[in-house]
Scaffold this motif. Structure first.
Motif, PDB file in Angstrom:
ATOM      1  N   UNK B   4      -6.605  -4.606  -6.174  1.00 12.07           N
ATOM      2  CA  UNK B   4      -6.234  -3.819  -7.214  1.00 12.07           C
ATOM      3  C   UNK B   4      -5.449  -2.616  -7.039  1.00 12.07           C
ATOM      4  N   UNK B   5      -4.303  -2.709  -7.714  1.00 14.06           N
ATOM      5  CA  UNK B   5      -3.159  -1.520  -7.294  1.00 14.06           C
ATOM      6  C   UNK B   5      -2.928  -0.736  -8.627  1.00 14.06           C
ATOM      7  N   UNK B   6      -2.963   0.591  -8.642  1.00 18.13           N
ATOM      8  CA  UNK B   6      -2.770   1.262  -9.758  1.00 18.13           C
ATOM      9  C   UNK B   6      -1.503   2.076  -9.219  1.00 18.13           C
ATOM     10  N   UNK B   7      -0.383   1.679 -10.219  1.00 15.52           N
ATOM     11  CA  UNK B   7       0.860   2.170 -10.030  1.00 15.52           C
ATOM     12  C   UNK B   7       0.866   3.392 -10.411  1.00 15.52           C
ATOM     13  N   UNK B   8       2.026   4.129 -10.013  1.00 14.03           N
ATOM     14  CA  UNK B   8       2.450   5.592 -10.409  1.00 14.03           C
ATOM     15  C   UNK B   8       2.446   5.979 -11.876  1.00 14.03           C
TER      16      UNK B   8
END
Lengths: 754, 127
Positions: B4-8
């Motif tokens: 899971x990646x939360x982008x800026x």
């Protein structure tokens, strides 16, 4: 929006420790100060010997503070929380232990109790605010204890271990208690005291005589009995009775048996006899206190029944002891166990060392609190003296800035322990530009102590405090028999110990240190000064205090006598102007001052250089600093051999016009330095039994001092230095109270002071 | 392998939405707590006061919602510029005593200010 709000939730595995304080207002007299700001100590060890985190709370008018988060973390941990109001009038009821585990927030409520005397520090001037006549004071080991007191403690520890297994009552006593006194009011006690056997007597004393010690205070609930006991104590404590060494008392039975009844009857019959019961030529401390109380109790019974016999003697709870067989431990245990008739009042510390001129000290106006800004730069001497009694040798006796480096003195030249005859000394020099110590010391000084540094016209000098350089070879030479060798050693030992033959001075020339071991008979070289083109060294020889003079920068010396008694010592030099120009003075122990005649002699002056100090036996001028044509100095009193404790600050424009120069709040001066036409004084106070406050004061007129800054530490700073607006401090300790932080070098950056 | 990646950019969008919600909550709080004062102010002025309080967070070192609302309380009880008012030096002293936690400083000041306001109102009622 101008600022960001956090959108990230806290980690669910985090623990948090929150606390509030609550003062019990019902238990304090009307009009008492409110708690105000409260310090909360969070220690990782119960005895507070490890890391301590300080937080603060502020109590509202109702005595309660909001709950505040003090610490957060993830790892399982235990802490011990204690609280004390900054005004010293409110103190945490107990130390609270909290165990923290991941994901579990904890909130602690810390109850505060009122104490009449702020911080529990008493002295003769404020003792009546807490103590009442007849209060029994049980003294505990704290900063100092005499040999006799140690004998008592050792005996009591043994008896507690053995007898305590069988007698439940005795278990309540604390084996570190070793002296008992009864309070007479107005800051005076009556007691049998044996600190110095030549003056040991049963007499009255100022409570200040116990400076630095803890007392537990017990109050007799029968106030008439307490007053009567105080009167008996006054009548008996005339000095007629001597002090009885209670060496075997801990091993005797203290119960109130037939013999004890008989003894109590005698006390009652003799209660009004000046100087105490005729049968008793000597008493020890607990015996005296029990006896005066028993005398008061029995005297009342005798008034009601003059023909009273010993078996009819009644004794109130807490006093049912055989006085002649009862140690302080036995009395303490009995008082603890008699809660109906005796009430524990408080634990107090008799104010430790303070300036001899404290009575005339101006009030304290605190400077900037820089506790949070203090930087720890390291403890370089810990490498040579890592632990145990050797901690004492880490004392940074002096800090001196030279060519951008801060030089650190250390070592110990005392003959008795702790850290006896430490040395050679690693000379560490802090690189002030980057705040670090080098990998290796700059020089190994072949002396037992580096006490002071002097910057003279040709560089940095260190007087050799106690030489490690032997001037003869003690080893067996080829062909010499063991017997001949022994005879030779014996002969030289009785004439001159090897390292007494010549004293040292150490001089840094360029980047090289040079030791010159050629001051004749200079066992101790305490100071070196430049005057009239010559070098002068303050020395101690077997003959007494002397001054050595060198006209060739220390290569050869001639000596002049100042104080012709064995063990006398010339300690320091200073220069003062008179009508003829600058004059060189030498100060020796015994509080004496000598003036150089300009040719070949030092003549003693009949001057009072330490007004307000009566006993000058071991007093000398320490840390003299010349400032605005005056000399400012600390009255130093010998502790063991060469080390000293400060007694007060003084100044003199002429040798015959010395005057006290008390620092604000009675702070105790420990070091002086002159920089940019300002005289700075390093000082310390003890705001509470457990903490020391380090102060820096400044003056431009030698009339009033302003406090530059202060910080709290576990121990006092012994020396300080300034460079580029930054202050450097060296933490020290006294020989009877070794502190693990000794030798630590601290920095308060200039930015923290603005 | 990243699960899971939360982008800026996503975080920034979340931030904007969160701040808008927060601001709305603050305005609602003020209207509820100080209806009389708010009735005399335009919506724009109330939002500006919330903005001012947000700007003070760094200066006076408070960051939780509770302490933020407490600062708003102080503004509405003591005046919007209370922290610069020379007559409120003591309040400023407590506010800037950073030995103390933000909760302690702000909650105690609010408690004190409320007590003072209550006494003042009682005084007016008596006269």
């Amino acid at each position: 929006m101008s600022d960001l709000l956090s959108v990230v939730e806290d980690c669910p595995l985090k623990w948090s420790l929150s606390a509030s304080v609550k003062a019990d207002a019902e238990k304090c007299p009307t009009g008492s100060p409110e708690p105000g700001k409260v310090r909360i100590s969070i220690a990782d060890r119960e005895d507070e010997s490890g890391t301590i985190v300080l937080r603060h709370a502020l109590a509202a008018k109702n005595g309660e503070s909001p709950v505040e988060c003090l610490l957060t973390g993830h790892e399982e941990k235990s802490y011990f929380l204690s609280a004390q109001a900054e005004n010293g009038h409110w103190v945490g009821r107990e130390t609270v232990k909290v165990s923290l585990a991941p994901g579990r927030p904890q909130t602690v409520s810390l109850g505060l109790d009122f104490r009449a005397i702020p911080h529990g520090l008493i002295e003769s001037s404020n003792a009546d605010r807490l103590l009442e006549r007849g209060d029994v004071l049980i003294k505990f080991a704290a900063r100092t204890s005499t040999f006799m007191e140690n004998v008592i403690m050792a005996g009591e520890k043994a008896v507690k271990k053995l007898s305590g297994l069988f007698h439940e009552g005795i278990k309540k006593g604390d084996p570190t208690c070793f002296h008992v006194a009864i309070y007479l009011g107005e800051g005076r006690t009556a007691e049998a005291h044996g600190g110095d056997l030549s003056t040991a007597r049963v007499g009255a004393r100022e409570i200040d005589a116990h400076a630095g010690f803890l007392f537990r205070v017990y109050r007799c609930q029968d106030r008439a009995l307490a007053e009567a006991a105080a009167k008996v104590a006054e009548t008996w404590a005339t000095g007629r009775m001597k002090y009885l060494v209670p060496a075997l008392v801990p091993f005797h039975l203290a119960s109130f048996g037939p013999q004890a009844h008989g003894e109590a009857l005698v006390f009652g019959q003799e209660s009004g006899r000046k100087g105490g019961p005729l049968r008793f030529g000597a008493m020890f401390c607990s015996q005296f206190v029990i006896a005066v109380y028993q005398a008061a109790a029995v005297a009342k019974q005798l008034r009601q029944k003059p023909g009273l016999i010993s078996t009819d003697v009644q004794m109130p709870a807490g006093l049912d002891l055989h006085a002649s067989n009862s140690s302080p431990l036995a009395l303490h245990a009995r008082l603890e166990g008699a809660s109906a008739t005796w009430r524990y009042v408080d634990e107090v510390l008799v104010r430790p060392q303070q300036d001899a001129n404290v009575q005339t000290a101006p009030p304290a106006r605190p400077g900037k609190d820089v506790t949070e800004q203090v930087q720890v730069l390291g403890n370089p001497t810990q490498k040579r003296w890592p632990s145990g009694e050797w901690i004492y040798a880490r004392n940074p006796w002096s800090l001196k800035e030279f060519e951008g480096k801060i030089y650190v003195g250390s070592g110990n030249s005392n003959n008795p322990p702790p850290a006896a005859n430490a040395g050679p000394v690693d000379l560490w020099a802090l690189d002030a530009a980057n705040g670090t110590f080098p990998e290796k010391p700059e020089y190994e000084v072949p002396d037992e102590q580096v006490d002071v540094f002097r910057i003279l016209s040709d560089g940095l000098w260190i007087p050799g405090h106690d030489s490690k350089v032997t001037a003869r070879n003690d080893s067996r030479v080829k062909g010499e028999s063991k017997y001949e060798h022994f005879k030779r050693l014996l002969k030289t030992a009785v004439t001159f110990p090897a390292d007494w033959a010549a004293g040292n001075v150490h001089h840094k020339i360029g980047s090289v240190w040079m030791t010159m071991n050629n001051i004749p008979n200079g066992i101790h070289v305490y100071d070196v000064i430049e005057f009239g083109g010559a070098l002068f060294a303050a020395i101690a020889t077997v003959m007494g205090g002397m001054v050595a003079r060198s006209n060739d920068r220390g290569h050869t010396w001639e000596v002049m006598l100042t104080k012709p008694f064995p063990y006398s010592r010339t300690r320091t030099f200073f220069v003062l102007d008179d009508d003829t120009g600058p004059r060189l003075y030498a100060a020796t122990n015994g509080g004496r001052i000598y003036r150089f005649d300009g040719r070949s002699d030092f003549a003693e002056m009949n001057v009072r250089f330490f007004p307000a100090i009566s006993d000058l036996k071991d007093v000398f001028v320490a840390r003299p600093a010349e400032y605005r044509k005056q000399v400012v100095y600390i009255a130093g009193q010998k502790i063991i051999d060469h080390d000293w404790r400060p007694l007060g600050l003084f100044a003199a424009a002429r040798a015959d016009s010395a005057r006290p120069l008390p620092l604000p709040g009675g702070a105790l001066a420990r070091d002086l330095l002159v920089h940019d036409d300002v005289l700075y004084a390093l000082a310390s106070t003890q705001p509470s039994a457990q903490s020391t406050r380090v102060h820096v004061f400044a003056t431009r007129d030698l009339e009033s001092f302003a406090e530059v800054c202060f910080f709290d530490a576990e121990t006092f700073a012994r020396s300080f230095e300034t460079l580029n607006g930054d202050f450097y401090f060296g933490l020290g300790c006294d020989p009877d109270h070794l502190q693990g932080q000794t030798g630590r070098i601290l920095k308060v950056p200039a930015s923290a002071l603005s | 392998m990243k699960l899971w990646t939360i982008r800026k950019e996503q975080l920034a969008a979340l931030q904007v939405a969160y701040e808008r919600q927060f601001c709305d909550r603050a305005v609602a709080y003020l209207r509820r707590q100080y209806p009389q004062v708010c009735a005399a102010l335009e919506e724009r002025s109330i939002r500006a006061s919330v903005e001012t309080a947000l700007q003070k967070r760094a200066t006076y070192r408070f960051d939780s919602e509770e302490t933020f609302f407490a600062y708003l309380d102080l503004m509405y009880l003591l005046g919007f510029d209370f922290d610069r008012d020379p007559e409120k030096e003591r309040v400023r002293g407590t506010l800037t005593d950073f030995d103390l936690g933000a909760r302690t400083r702000l909650l105690l000041l609010v408690k004190e200010a409320r007590e003072r306001t209550r006494l003042a109102e009682q005084g007016i009622a008596r006269t």
